[in-house]
Write an enzyme that holds these catalytic residues in place. Structure first.
Site, PDB file in Angstrom:
ATOM      1  N   ASN A 159       0.805  -1.222   0.000  1.00 17.94           N
ATOM      2  CA  ASN A 159       0.000   0.000   0.000  1.00 17.94           C
ATOM      3  C   ASN A 159       0.842   1.279   0.000  1.00 17.94           C
ATOM      4  O   ASN A 159       0.377   2.330   0.410  1.00 17.94           O
ATOM      5  CB  ASN A 159      -0.953   0.007   1.196  1.00 17.94           C
ATOM      6  N   ILE A 176       1.795   7.031   0.726  1.00 16.85           N
ATOM      7  CA  ILE A 176       1.030   5.980   1.397  1.00 16.85           C
ATOM      8  C   ILE A 176      -0.415   5.990   0.905  1.00 16.85           C
ATOM      9  O   ILE A 176      -1.067   7.026   0.876  1.00 16.85           O
ATOM     10  CB  ILE A 176       1.080   6.185   2.928  1.00 16.85           C
ATOM     11  N   CYS A 177      -0.886   4.810   0.546  1.00 19.82           N
ATOM     12  CA  CYS A 177      -2.262   4.633   0.089  1.00 19.82           C
ATOM     13  C   CYS A 177      -3.089   4.135   1.281  1.00 19.82           C
ATOM     14  O   CYS A 177      -3.042   2.965   1.637  1.00 19.82           O
ATOM     15  CB  CYS A 177      -2.294   3.621  -1.056  1.00 19.82           C
ATOM     16  N   LEU A 178      -3.786   5.070   1.917  1.00 19.02           N
ATOM     17  CA  LEU A 178      -4.567   4.770   3.114  1.00 19.02           C
ATOM     18  C   LEU A 178      -5.826   5.631   3.056  1.00 19.02           C
ATOM     19  O   LEU A 178      -5.728   6.836   2.828  1.00 19.02           O
ATOM     20  CB  LEU A 178      -3.724   5.083   4.358  1.00 19.02           C
TER      21      LEU A 178
END
Length: 161
Positions: free
Chosen positions: A87, A94-96
């Site tokens: 992620n 950051i992919c959140l």
């Protein structure tokens, strides 16, 4: 009150709250500008790996950039480029969902909540939101190879004994 003042006021408040109460092992602070003053819009932070995970005994560095539109828009949060995780984009971004204004970002989300969310993501990747194909593919198909790569990376950020 201007948007800029709202942003600066909120960042000051976050800093105050963080200094009063932050989780053990974490750090977060504004960087110093060339003239020695604090750049409240750019922070460096460290996220410790949770105990009993592949990430334990290491602290992972991130940078946090607040735009003038914060808190209406989330800060940009990045690991170093090339950070290995399903992620995390190759750039380190950051992919959140809580960092995405089109998903779960809310202006009430605190710096502490962001950092705890990233700590949680380290050990529990979201396979439905891949950001880096090689890490995502290995995480999905070969848990042992994934584990080995994470252990290797964790050694790079190991806490000094």
């Amino acid at each position: 009150m201007s948007v800029r003042n709202l942003c600066d006021e909120r960042i000051q408040q976050e800093r105050k709250n963080w200094r009063k109460d932050h989780p053990f092992g974490f750090y977060a602070k504004p960087v110093k500008a060339a003239d020695g003053s604090l750049d409240l819009r750019t922070w460096v932070a460290g996220i410790p790996g949770k105990p009993q995970t592949l990430f334990e005994n290491a602290t992972f560095p991130i940078t946090i950039s607040f735009s003038e539109e914060y808190p209406a828009k989330p800060p940009k949060v990045k690991f170093p480029a090339g950070f290995y995780h399903p992620n995390v984009y190759p750039s380190g971004t950051i992919c959140l969902s809580i960092l995405n204004e089109d998903q779960d970002w809310r202006p009430a989300i605190s710096l502490k909540q962001i950092l705890l969310g990233i700590q949680e993501l380290l050990d529990t990747p979201n396979p439905k939101s891949p950001a880096q194909e090689p890490a995502w593919r290995i995480f999905q198909k070969d848990k042992e190879a994934y584990k080995k790569k994470i252990i290797e990376q964790t050694k790079k950020y190991a806490n000094p004994k």
